[in-house]
Design a protein around this motif. Sequence first.
Motif, PDB file in Angstrom:
ATOM      1  N   UNK A 117      70.057  13.471  40.857  1.00  0.00           N
ATOM      2  CA  UNK A 117      71.038  13.062  41.863  1.00  0.00           C
ATOM      3  C   UNK A 117      72.277  12.467  41.214  1.00  0.00           C
ATOM      4  N   UNK A 118      72.909  13.226  40.369  1.00  0.00           N
ATOM      5  CA  UNK A 118      74.076  12.692  39.671  1.00  0.00           C
ATOM      6  C   UNK A 118      75.316  12.816  40.528  1.00  0.00           C
ATOM      7  N   UNK A 119      75.367  13.847  41.305  1.00  0.00           N
ATOM      8  CA  UNK A 119      76.635  14.094  41.982  1.00  0.00           C
ATOM      9  C   UNK A 119      76.662  13.562  43.403  1.00  0.00           C
ATOM     10  N   UNK A 120      75.527  13.449  44.016  1.00  0.00           N
ATOM     11  CA  UNK A 120      75.477  12.802  45.318  1.00  0.00           C
ATOM     12  C   UNK A 120      76.123  13.580  46.437  1.00  0.00           C
ATOM     13  N   UNK A 121      77.288  14.121  46.191  1.00  0.00           N
ATOM     14  CA  UNK A 121      77.989  14.827  47.252  1.00  0.00           C
ATOM     15  C   UNK A 121      77.256  16.084  47.668  1.00  0.00           C
ATOM     16  N   UNK A 180      77.773  19.611  48.159  1.00  0.00           N
ATOM     17  CA  UNK A 180      78.731  20.678  47.931  1.00  0.00           C
ATOM     18  C   UNK A 180      78.104  21.999  48.325  1.00  0.00           C
ATOM     19  N   UNK A 238      80.092  17.405  37.002  1.00  0.00           N
ATOM     20  CA  UNK A 238      79.498  16.064  37.135  1.00  0.00           C
ATOM     21  C   UNK A 238      78.075  16.064  36.586  1.00  0.00           C
ATOM     22  N   UNK A 254      82.884   9.950  46.339  1.00  0.00           N
ATOM     23  CA  UNK A 254      82.293  11.156  45.761  1.00  0.00           C
ATOM     24  C   UNK A 254      83.262  11.773  44.764  1.00  0.00           C
ATOM     25  N   UNK A 255      82.757  12.442  43.739  1.00  0.00           N
ATOM     26  CA  UNK A 255      81.344  12.596  43.420  1.00  0.00           C
ATOM     27  C   UNK A 255      80.772  11.344  42.735  1.00  0.00           C
ATOM     28  N   UNK A 256      79.462  11.239  42.767  1.00  0.00           N
ATOM     29  CA  UNK A 256      78.818  10.093  42.100  1.00  0.00           C
ATOM     30  C   UNK A 256      78.795  10.342  40.596  1.00  0.00           C
ATOM     31  N   UNK A 274      72.953   6.988  41.619  1.00  0.00           N
ATOM     32  CA  UNK A 274      72.391   5.958  42.512  1.00  0.00           C
ATOM     33  C   UNK A 274      73.299   4.719  42.555  1.00  0.00           C
ATOM     34  N   UNK A 293      74.846  15.333  58.988  1.00  0.00           N
ATOM     35  CA  UNK A 293      75.784  16.258  58.344  1.00  0.00           C
ATOM     36  C   UNK A 293      75.977  17.557  59.122  1.00  0.00           C
TER      37      UNK A 293
END
Lengths: 372, 520
Positions: free
Chosen positions: A207-211, A213, A331, B441-443, B447, B501
């Motif tokens: 879960x690095x990017x979270x967004x 896409x 990312x 975003x983006x992360x 976390x 979403x």
Amino acid sequence: MKKIGLIINPIAGMGGRVGLKGTDGADTLQKAISLGAKAEAENKTVKALLALQEAAPENSFIIYTCSGKMGEYACQKAGISPIIVYHPDAMTGAQDTKNAVEEMQKRNMDCLVFAGGDGTARNICQAVGDQALVLGIPAGVKIHSAVFATKPTNAGKLLAAFCQNKTAEKESEVMDIDEDAFRNGQVSARLYGYLRIIYAPNLVQSLKSGGVFNNKEANFGIADYMIDHMEKDVYYLIGAGTTTRAIMERLRLPYTLLGVDIVQNKKLICQDANEKEILEMIDNKPFKIVVSVIGGQGYIFGRGNQQFSPVVLQKAGKENIQIIATLDKLVALQGKPLLLDTGDSVTDKLLAGFYQVLSGYDEHYVYQAVYE
Amino acid sequence: MQKEIKLRNFHEAKWDEPIVCELSVPGQRGILIPPAEKGIQNEIGDIEKVIPASLKRKKAPNLPEIAQPQVLRHYLRLSQETMGQEIVADIGLGTCTMKYSPKINEQFVRNSKFADLHPLQDDETTQGILEIIYKAEQCLKAISGMDAFSFQPGGGGQAVFSNASVLKAYHTARGEGEQRNEIITTILSHPVNAASPATKGFKVITLMPDPKTGCPSVEALKSVVSEHTAGLFITNPEDTGIFNSQIKEMVDIVHSVGGLCIADQADYNGLFGICRARDAGFDMCHFNLHKSFSSPHGCMGPCCGAQGVKEELAQYLPKPRVKFDGEKYYWDYDGKTSIGKVRKFYGVVATVLRAYAWIMAMGAEGLREVADTAIINNNYLMKKMLTNVKGISAPWQEGEFRMEQVRYSWEKCKEDTGVGTEDIERRAGDYGLQSYFLSHHPWLIAEPMTPEPTEAYSKADLDEYAAIFEKISEEAYSDPELVKNAPYKTAISKVSHPGIDDPNDLIVSWRVYKKKKGLK
């Protein structure tokens, strides 16, 4: 009710615990066993199946699998009664994986789940191409491919979500390395193909990017920008990958997923060009190279696109190379630079430095490429 | 001596309150306004004829019909299901600077001397508020080092857009409007720093952070500046709270090719009296008066993104601006080179009034104390979080101090227990906390969690805040499912993300609700 095909490579992962760099090849397997290696894939599959049972609604799936170690035992341990569609010999091999896939294909599975490593992913890729939706349970020594869940229990959760129609799908890289070279301390992974996988952002990739896409849309954004900015009479050498493929799709041209296609004035000039053809084509003419990034690793040259030889790359120069990659992919590199391994240190040095990576329609991110 | 921290046995009110439209009962109403006296009626005539036909609705609006007590009850119930700065220590919302908004300032803006002003009044009758606007501008000039301000932008996003418009006007006036078509920003800047220039038609080039320092790479910047560079839009400091020690060098690089530099200082809380945008070479900046300057937030509503520029750019600011001729204050509508109006009338003057009152109450020394206290509070909290809370870290420049906020990571906790930041955020609600800000975003940091303990919170507040996360972390490691299924004590329980979403499930009005639910 979803029909889930399950294939376990029983020997996957056995080399890892005893210090071998994989389990491909009969000699290696024997060596692994003599060193005390134990089968790991079955236990990992049981974990996945238990997680699937816990999270999926009752009667929402049925498992089709192979007898014995290739799936039946794991199902029994998880308290699941499967339908057996293939009976392998006692000593299983890559051919059994392919045979099992064939049997499942005949029965129209909703998805194929396999437990293994990169070698197994390669076999699955050869057997199904893009004709099936798949998911890997990580159980091998080598996990360079992006087709695996992050851990076995997450594979189970993802399948449970799939049973409830709560997942998406995306194409992910199947990577593998030359195991002989790897055992000699040389890492040389290469892009081997793509599989369509079940996807939920937090269960397949870290879960690095979270967004959230939409990869397809992002790829088309990149492709549209590239097409809108193509210069007259310039040759565009479109490299391997799904990001680059989007350009060909938007141009409605045939493409080579793992090769180089040459486009001029939005027309296909040469499909799946080799180095010689490229050199003949670009001789004293303006051209640009369009390459994507190998997910998770960051390679732009030297992995699966050897057609872009040092000679071709030196003729192009850094200014005529356009790197394209979705922001998600950048990312996911977690700050690691892009990598060059053209096989020629002069070329690597020439191409090292900062690039403006195109990540969407008119979205440009500055990213560094280095050589090792 | 460390006082023992007792966590609250909190439980939020849960009224299960219907939507106000569902409370409608045909025929119910509020108060009846008595008819006008005969004399007035005779003077005005038929009221129906006073309003032009073009302004009249053809059909009465479908408003709920509810009596006054029910309306009052409805909104009081909803207010009990709301968390916010005035009921909890709202430390969690980093980048937003949730500080205390002094109530005396509310009295000023609700005072009829201000509230009854009309924007079309003659300047001679509004000298008081004009003086306040003018003096507020002088304060912001001193705070930033800039030469002129506009208070017209109605929020931070609009201020950045307005700065992009000024930038465009500047280059165009110099005959370089076509040539200078590239903007450089950073991925850790507020997203509007990329979005606004893109909306103005610029190509936006984004710098990634250096993996070691977390700050943008100077070398990367050097690789992209050219004769096409129009400017650098950067949030400084970025929301990681890391001080960018190379900011002056970055500004010099952009200036060396003829570009302008714009500082997004929406959150200025860690810099008051310490350093100024102008002193680092910036040409423009903006402050969110509804953040660092204490005015309450309003989601692009009652906000103000005060836009500051150097002298040579002042001619491009939105008009009108308040000027002073030595005797009286007046609105200056001149300015042929102005980018024009960006907001009706003069912007949100109430926000300017509150901010001015706050600045004057604090004084120069007080403003410096704001930054000092905000930084000390933040680093005290960081020390507690990193020492006492298992599974949390502060990536990039580990061990170094931060400015006014920190972007933490719960990555280790997620790896160890499966409990991630969204689970922890929901669980925090069970201990009476407002939800916290994760990250734009983006992360880039996995976390993420970005709290900002401003100067407004006491040591006891900070201790309680850290203790809550210490407790949640313990829960994550001992009983992860407890945290994953949280919250249990808030007005709304866990909401599944896919449902939020999915545009098919999106309901933004009563009319859409009725349509999607098949109601008449």
